[in-house]
Write a protein that holds these residues in place. Structure first.
Motif, PDB file in Angstrom:
ATOM      1  N   LEU A 166       0.838  -1.209   0.000  1.00 39.04           N
ATOM      2  CA  LEU A 166       0.000   0.000   0.000  1.00 39.04           C
ATOM      3  C   LEU A 166       0.873   1.258   0.000  1.00 39.04           C
ATOM      4  O   LEU A 166       0.698   2.147  -0.839  1.00 39.04           O
ATOM      5  N   PHE A 167       1.815   1.338   0.942  1.00 42.94           N
ATOM      6  CA  PHE A 167       2.579   2.577   1.068  1.00 42.94           C
ATOM      7  C   PHE A 167       3.558   2.745  -0.093  1.00 42.94           C
ATOM      8  O   PHE A 167       3.896   3.872  -0.458  1.00 42.94           O
ATOM      9  N   ASP A 168       3.998   1.651  -0.683  1.00 44.06           N
ATOM     10  CA  ASP A 168       4.837   1.763  -1.869  1.00 44.06           C
ATOM     11  C   ASP A 168       4.038   2.402  -3.013  1.00 44.06           C
ATOM     12  O   ASP A 168       4.526   3.282  -3.712  1.00 44.06           O
ATOM     13  N   ARG A 169       2.783   1.975  -3.136  1.00 44.45           N
ATOM     14  CA  ARG A 169       1.908   2.502  -4.199  1.00 44.45           C
ATOM     15  C   ARG A 169       1.612   3.983  -3.964  1.00 44.45           C
ATOM     16  O   ARG A 169       1.433   4.752  -4.896  1.00 44.45           O
ATOM     17  N   LEU A 170       1.560   4.394  -2.682  1.00 43.32           N
ATOM     18  CA  LEU A 170       1.188   5.775  -2.357  1.00 43.32           C
ATOM     19  C   LEU A 170       2.387   6.720  -2.281  1.00 43.32           C
ATOM     20  O   LEU A 170       2.214   7.930  -2.120  1.00 43.32           O
ATOM     21  N   ALA A 171       3.604   6.168  -2.371  1.00 42.73           N
ATOM     22  CA  ALA A 171       4.794   6.960  -2.029  1.00 42.73           C
ATOM     23  C   ALA A 171       4.878   8.284  -2.807  1.00 42.73           C
ATOM     24  O   ALA A 171       5.290   9.304  -2.247  1.00 42.73           O
ATOM     25  N   ALA A 172       4.465   8.282  -4.063  1.00 41.39           N
ATOM     26  CA  ALA A 172       4.612   9.499  -4.869  1.00 41.39           C
ATOM     27  C   ALA A 172       3.737  10.643  -4.359  1.00 41.39           C
ATOM     28  O   ALA A 172       4.097  11.814  -4.494  1.00 41.39           O
ATOM     29  N   VAL A 173       2.604  10.319  -3.757  1.00 39.48           N
ATOM     30  CA  VAL A 173       1.669  11.384  -3.334  1.00 39.48           C
ATOM     31  C   VAL A 173       1.604  11.550  -1.814  1.00 39.48           C
ATOM     32  O   VAL A 173       1.072  12.552  -1.310  1.00 39.48           O
ATOM     33  N   TYR A 174       2.172  10.591  -1.074  1.00 37.00           N
ATOM     34  CA  TYR A 174       2.056  10.577   0.392  1.00 37.00           C
ATOM     35  C   TYR A 174       2.575  11.886   1.000  1.00 37.00           C
ATOM     36  O   TYR A 174       3.708  12.303   0.747  1.00 37.00           O
ATOM     37  N   ASP A 175       1.744  12.546   1.814  1.00 40.66           N
ATOM     38  CA  ASP A 175       2.058  13.811   2.499  1.00 40.66           C
ATOM     39  C   ASP A 175       2.380  14.953   1.535  1.00 40.66           C
ATOM     40  O   ASP A 175       2.939  15.966   1.943  1.00 40.66           O
ATOM     41  N   GLY A 193       9.581   2.458  -2.127  1.00 38.44           N
ATOM     42  CA  GLY A 193       9.303   3.751  -2.763  1.00 38.44           C
ATOM     43  C   GLY A 193       9.469   4.917  -1.796  1.00 38.44           C
ATOM     44  O   GLY A 193       9.867   6.025  -2.191  1.00 38.44           O
ATOM     45  N   MET A 194       9.157   4.689  -0.530  1.00 37.98           N
ATOM     46  CA  MET A 194       9.344   5.736   0.482  1.00 37.98           C
ATOM     47  C   MET A 194      10.839   5.968   0.710  1.00 37.98           C
ATOM     48  O   MET A 194      11.310   7.109   0.758  1.00 37.98           O
ATOM     49  N   VAL A 195      11.574   4.879   0.841  1.00 41.96           N
ATOM     50  CA  VAL A 195      13.011   4.970   1.153  1.00 41.96           C
ATOM     51  C   VAL A 195      13.759   5.684   0.017  1.00 41.96           C
ATOM     52  O   VAL A 195      14.593   6.563   0.267  1.00 41.96           O
ATOM     53  N   ARG A 217      -6.640   5.223   2.269  1.00 37.72           N
ATOM     54  CA  ARG A 217      -6.827   4.709   0.914  1.00 37.72           C
ATOM     55  C   ARG A 217      -7.187   3.218   0.936  1.00 37.72           C
ATOM     56  O   ARG A 217      -7.990   2.750   0.113  1.00 37.72           O
ATOM     57  N   ALA A 218      -6.593   2.488   1.887  1.00 39.71           N
ATOM     58  CA  ALA A 218      -6.864   1.047   1.966  1.00 39.71           C
ATOM     59  C   ALA A 218      -8.353   0.809   2.207  1.00 39.71           C
ATOM     60  O   ALA A 218      -8.968  -0.082   1.610  1.00 39.71           O
ATOM     61  N   PHE A 219      -8.935   1.623   3.101  1.00 40.08           N
ATOM     62  CA  PHE A 219     -10.357   1.484   3.428  1.00 40.08           C
ATOM     63  C   PHE A 219     -11.208   1.843   2.203  1.00 40.08           C
ATOM     64  O   PHE A 219     -12.127   1.091   1.823  1.00 40.08           O
TER      65      PHE A 219
END
Ligand code: SAM
Length: 261
Positions: A9-18, A72-74, A214-216
């Motif tokens: 999930l967080f890898d998929r969101l990394a580009a837009v996260y925060d 993706g976050m790293v 997003r998961a929900f």
């Protein structure tokens, strides 16, 4: 949530996260203000995401290492913060660092997502130098914001439509027994709030899709998902201006000096 599901999930969101609203960045600032680390302190940002705490600690002259389970976050942390000592893909429950490597381990909105928070707390205790501090944030309450009660009520209302095990990330977590169980002492807590101006309903919805909720939303079948979005937008239409009120609860504990545990 399983570590694999979190990583995906967080890898998929990394580009837009925060990136849509500085939601996690705002709480990280307050978190570091509370901890007030000294310049030069060896800090580990655990489950670092896009580096909200990393950035705040670097700005205070700390020597920062960041880890996250999502590659993706790293990658983004390494690119955005060249001053970071190391940015590594790592599971918070199995830390690949020698004992006593850090003076402060901080974790923003991560510990309550883990399968085994107690394992992470034990690992943190191991990698902290004696007298070092472990501090983490979890979602918290916000006062005087009745206009936002609808949002959590909507999650509760739509939850039965989601396949068990999908959807909601994390669960409520009491920091005191977690810290005490891993042998931390001097346990403290602190409630913080923030109020973020949101330009319009589209921005709010994009923000809702840019982090853990997003998961929900994605776990809802198509029609309820459309209804969920419509209900959110209807509530926002009645707000002028839209100001996102939210709270976080901060916890901290100290690793005992050698021989005291
Ligand atoms: C809600 S985000 C918080 C990110 C960041 N700390 C912040 O305050 O913006 C949760 C982060 O924890 C990471 N995470 C989830 N499970 C993890 C695990 N087992 N080990 C390390 N990181 C994990 C996710 O990849 C995600 O980046």
């Amino acid at each position: 949530m399983t570590t694999t599901r979190a990583a995906a999930l967080f890898d998929r969101l990394a580009a837009v996260y925060d990136e849509v609203l500085p939601f996690f960045t705002g709480f990280a600032e307050q978190h570091l203000e509370w901890l007030a680390p000294t310049p030069g302190a060896r800090v580990l940002d655990l489950g670092a995401g896009r580096g909200a705490l990393t950035g705040a600690a670097l700005a205070r002259g700390c020597e920062v290492t960041a880890v996250d389970v999502a590659p993706g976050m790293v990658e983004r942390i390494a690119a955005q913060y060249p001053g970071v000592r190391a940015a590594r893909v790592m599971d918070a429950q199995r830390l690949d660092f020698p004992d006593a490597s850090f003076d402060l381990v901080c974790a923003g909105f991560v510990i309550h997502l883990l399968d085994d928070p107690a394992a992470a707390a034990r690992e943190v205790r191991r990698v902290l130098a004696p007298g070092g501090v472990f501090s983490f944030s979890v979602p918290g309450a916000v006062a005087d914001a009745p206009e936002w009660a609808f949002y959590s009520a909507l999650f509760r209302e739509f939850e039965p439509l989601i396949t068990p095990g999908q959807g909601r990330l994390g669960r409520p977590l009491d920091g005191r027994p977690l810290l005490a169980g891993a042998g931390f002492t001097g346990i403290g807590e602190h409630a913080v709030e923030q109020r973020l101006p949101v330009p319009d309903a589209d921005t709010f919805w994009n923000w809702a899709l840019s982090h853990g909720s997003r998961a929900f939303i994605d776990a809802l079948p198509p029609r309820p998902r459309a209804e969920f979005e419509a209900r959110v937008r209807a509530e926002l239409a009645a707000m002028d201006p839209i100001v996102l009120a939210s709270g976080a609860h901060l916890w901290r504990g100290t690793a005992p000096l050698l021989g005291s545990f």
